[in-house]
Motif scaffolding. Structure first.
Motif, PDB file in Angstrom:
ATOM      1  N   UNK A  48       7.310  -1.043   8.068  1.00 48.32           N
ATOM      2  CA  UNK A  48       8.742  -0.891   8.260  1.00 48.32           C
ATOM      3  C   UNK A  48       8.972   0.212   9.279  1.00 48.32           C
ATOM      4  N   UNK A  49       9.571  -0.111  10.411  1.00 44.38           N
ATOM      5  CA  UNK A  49       9.630   0.847  11.519  1.00 44.38           C
ATOM      6  C   UNK A  49      10.498   2.069  11.220  1.00 44.38           C
ATOM      7  N   UNK A  50      11.382   1.950  10.223  1.00 42.77           N
ATOM      8  CA  UNK A  50      12.310   3.055   9.961  1.00 42.77           C
ATOM      9  C   UNK A  50      11.734   4.092   8.994  1.00 42.77           C
ATOM     10  N   UNK A  51      10.464   3.892   8.576  1.00 38.27           N
ATOM     11  CA  UNK A  51       9.873   4.884   7.679  1.00 38.27           C
ATOM     12  C   UNK A  51       8.914   5.785   8.457  1.00 38.27           C
ATOM     13  N   UNK A  52       8.632   6.951   7.888  1.00 39.31           N
ATOM     14  CA  UNK A  52       7.544   7.765   8.427  1.00 39.31           C
ATOM     15  C   UNK A  52       6.260   7.326   7.737  1.00 39.31           C
ATOM     16  N   UNK A  53       5.137   7.784   8.267  1.00 36.35           N
ATOM     17  CA  UNK A  53       3.849   7.387   7.680  1.00 36.35           C
ATOM     18  C   UNK A  53       3.788   7.787   6.210  1.00 36.35           C
ATOM     19  N   UNK A  54       4.231   9.012   5.903  1.00 37.45           N
ATOM     20  CA  UNK A  54       4.160   9.485   4.513  1.00 37.45           C
ATOM     21  C   UNK A  54       5.079   8.651   3.622  1.00 37.45           C
ATOM     22  N   UNK A  55       6.278   8.353   4.115  1.00 37.24           N
ATOM     23  CA  UNK A  55       7.202   7.522   3.327  1.00 37.24           C
ATOM     24  C   UNK A  55       6.600   6.158   3.054  1.00 37.24           C
ATOM     25  N   UNK A  56       5.936   5.615   4.071  1.00 40.72           N
ATOM     26  CA  UNK A  56       5.353   4.292   3.881  1.00 40.72           C
ATOM     27  C   UNK A  56       4.267   4.318   2.818  1.00 40.72           C
ATOM     28  N   UNK A  57       3.418   5.335   2.867  1.00 42.59           N
ATOM     29  CA  UNK A  57       2.337   5.405   1.876  1.00 42.59           C
ATOM     30  C   UNK A  57       2.905   5.634   0.474  1.00 42.59           C
ATOM     31  N   UNK A  58       3.961   6.435   0.379  1.00 38.67           N
ATOM     32  CA  UNK A  58       4.595   6.624  -0.923  1.00 38.67           C
ATOM     33  C   UNK A  58       5.153   5.308  -1.449  1.00 38.67           C
ATOM     34  N   UNK A  59       5.740   4.537  -0.536  1.00 36.11           N
ATOM     35  CA  UNK A  59       6.246   3.215  -0.907  1.00 36.11           C
ATOM     36  C   UNK A  59       5.109   2.335  -1.420  1.00 36.11           C
ATOM     37  N   UNK A  60       3.986   2.349  -0.710  1.00 36.66           N
ATOM     38  CA  UNK A  60       2.830   1.538  -1.123  1.00 36.66           C
ATOM     39  C   UNK A  60       2.341   1.953  -2.503  1.00 36.66           C
TER      40      UNK A  60
END
Ligand SMILES: Nc1ncnc2c1ncn2[C@@H]1O[C@H](COP(=O)(O)OP(=O)(O)OP(=O)(O)O)[C@@H](O)[C@H]1O
Ligand SMILES: [Mg+2]
Lengths: 300, 256
Positions: A88-100
């Motif tokens: 998702x382009x609107x997330x940061x790397x850390x946000x994406x990993x937290x989402x995962x």
């Protein structure tokens, strides 16, 4: 125990038979190289394992459980890095990993901790920007981080090193090797030296068929003795060398090749050259490489 | 459940960070304010017009505006708001298919049902928020400026129109599970609407069609009674539920 068993899988797209009776197993804690040319069917095989495609025949077991197309609960054992990972382009790397972490049911504390570990591991720790602005290599790194995040039993990487610079490639290969303590790695590539470096086992896929599979050790043994080649600085020296050791084949200019099994030892030849005071440009042992084997198997 | 909620939170982040949330709020507010504003301005506009009309010999009688004028505007404008919300949300599934972003979530073992339900809930909630926000704004102004007492079935009419929107959105969700592109989603939803509309030309089945709900405003003046709408409510609810369920089954076997 086998982490992944692929049993007699066939797959066709329309009138194109993409996989024919593909059959191999990946034992636990192995690093397994899956080699094949463009269009050989590597990505297709991996998608079948993930239940993203339906096989026409055959079955696949992951950790002893059967893979099903569509809703595939077996996926909870798997970490997957696609050939071109999309986030998702609107997330940061850390946000994406937290989402995962959250969508795999990790608790918050653990999720935060793992995210930091993973970002440090792939070298994205200080990256505060949104994924929108990431380069391909950065996406590939984030892809590895998300694949390893929830400690999968089976890690499937589709050409994990293809977008990376030489340094990055080495880093990622090191990560894959170190991951093998906790997980089993299946990765596809067409960079054969990568396979030689880190895999214990491999399979060659060619036009949808497994042509050769086995352990690297067996492959090396079966290839027997190695030949060698020597490149000298001056052409007349090469001629002299050939008079002394006539088994060699001159391959243009000052370049001499000795086939394996003709009785010449590289050390002996080199000692003679040094004794004569000749200058060497290059001396190399040509073990029967995976590349040579691949070429032979593929028939080119 | 927990994992589904995590995915649903991501949908919110998507809506907010893509700027769609702001746009939806703005549009809902504008649609809410517009109705009383138009009603309020009508006499003034008429006056200006009547001056120029008088020269042509036409006489304009004094126009009376009341709460009903504003509510009539509301029901005239709401289909437009519904269209805008549909257009902003129609990519909620398809965009993920095309970008390939769902692959990573699904290959981690997140159940497809969670994804489907999170997105469906998102559509239902967004429509509800937009509709009721416009409704409350219009309602506030109307009761401030005029006497709302002349309006009958104020809430029933609103719920009926809201339900019409829910029906449209579940059709949209269903076609999102079936189609691969935005075009498929819009064409499918549009077709369903068209079928209901065309079928409405046959008086015998007219009352059973979801598009009947678009006439909700007739309740305000008591030219209709709520009972007239019961068959349409039942079909709309059944169809929406059926669309939602079959969509889920299709989605669970979809090639992503
Ligand atoms: N969705 C699809 N529809 C039709 N044909 C497909 C589809 N996906 C793959 N193919 C075909 O299947 C064959 C194998 O493709 P696949 O992507 O598995 O190759 P690959 O080994 O991963 O190649 P590469 O090294 O280029 O990634 C190709 O010839 C491709 O054209
Ligand atoms: Mg591929």
């Amino acid at each position: 125990m086998n982490m992944l068993e692929i049993c007699h899988i066939s797959k066709r797209f329309g009138d194109k038979q993409v996989l024919r009776d593909v059959d191999f197993t990946v034992p636990e804690h192995a690093v397994y190289g899956f080699v094949g040319q463009n269009g050989a069917g590597k990505t297709t095989t991996m998608k079948l394992v993930l239940g993203l495609l339906a096989a026409d025949s055959g079955e696949i077991l992951v950790n002893g459980e059967k893979v099903s197309f569509g809703e595939n609960p077996v996926n909870r054992y798997i970490g997957y890095l696609p050939d071109v990972p999309e986030f998702y382009p609107y997330m940061t790397a850390a946000e994406y990993l937290n989402f995962c972490g959250a969508i795999t049911g990790m608790d918050l504390q653990e999720c935060k901790k793992r995210t930091e570990e993973m970002l440090a591991l792939v070298g994205l720790a200080g990256e505060k920007h949104r994924i929108r602005g990431f380069s391909r290599g950065m996406k590939q790194r984030l892809g590895i981080a998300q694949a390893l995040l929830n400690r999968p039993k089976l890690l499937i990487c589709d050409e994990p090193t293809s977008a990376l610079d030489p340094v990055g490639r080495k880093e990622i290969l090191d990560i894959l090797v170190s991951a093998k303590e906790q997980t089993t790695v299946l990765f596809s590539t067409h960079i054969l030296s990568d396979v030689e470096k880190i895999c214990e086992q491999f399979a060659f896929l060619h036009e949808g068929k497994i042509l050769r599979q086995g352990s690297m050790e067996e492959m090396r043994k079966s290839c027997g003795q190695a030949g060698f080649e020597i490149e000298l600085e001056r052409e007349q020296d090469a001629a002299k060398l050939l008079r002394q050791f006539p088994e060699g084949i001159q391959r243009g200019g000052a370049y001499v090749y000795y086939e394996p099994g003709k009785g010449q030892q590289m050390e002996a030849v080199l000692a003679w050259i040094l004794g004569e005071g000749m200058r060497i440009r290059k001396a190399e042992k040509c073990g029967l490489t995976l590349e040579a084997l691949f070429m032979e198997v593929v028939g080119k | 459940m927990k994992t589904g909620i995590a995915f649903w939170k991501k949908e919110w982040m998507d809506l907010v960070r893509s700027g769609k949330a702001f746009l939806l709020l703005l549009i809902s507010a504008v649609f809410g304010v517009m109705n009383p504003a138009i009603a309020k301005l009508t006499p003034w506009l008429m006056e200006i017009m009547s001056e120029s009309l008088q020269e042509t010999g036409l006489r304009v009688t004094e126009v009376e505006v009341d709460a009903l004028t504003s509510w009539a505007q509301f029901y005239k404008n709401m289909p437009m708001e519904l269209l805008v919300v549909v257009l902003l949300l129609c990519g909620i599934f398809v965009q993920e298919y095309q970008r390939g972003t769902l692959v990573l979530a699904l290959t981690k073992g997140l159940s497809r049902r969670s994804v489907y339900l999170a997105k469906t809930l998102m559509c239902v909630l967004t429509w509800s928020m937009c509709f009721w926000m416009s409704f409350f704004i219009t309602w506030m102004y109307n009761s401030y400026y005029w006497d709302d007492g002349i309006i009958s079935n104020l809430w029933t009419a609103a719920v009926l129109f809201w339900l019409f929107g829910i029906w449209i959105f579940l059709a949209m969700v269903f076609f999102s599970a079936v189609a691969k592109e935005i075009f498929g989603v819009l064409a499918g939803t549009g077709m369903v609407l068209l079928i209901s509309y065309v079928a409405g030309m046959f008086p015998k089945i007219q009352n059973y069609l979801p598009t009947k709900l678009l006439e909700a405003q007739t309740l305000l003046t008591e030219s209709a009674v709520p009972e007239d709408f019961y068959p349409a409510v039942i079909t709309a609810v059944l169809l929406a539920a059926a669309a939602g369920l079959t969509g889920m089954i299709v989605f669970e076997r979809k090639r992503i």
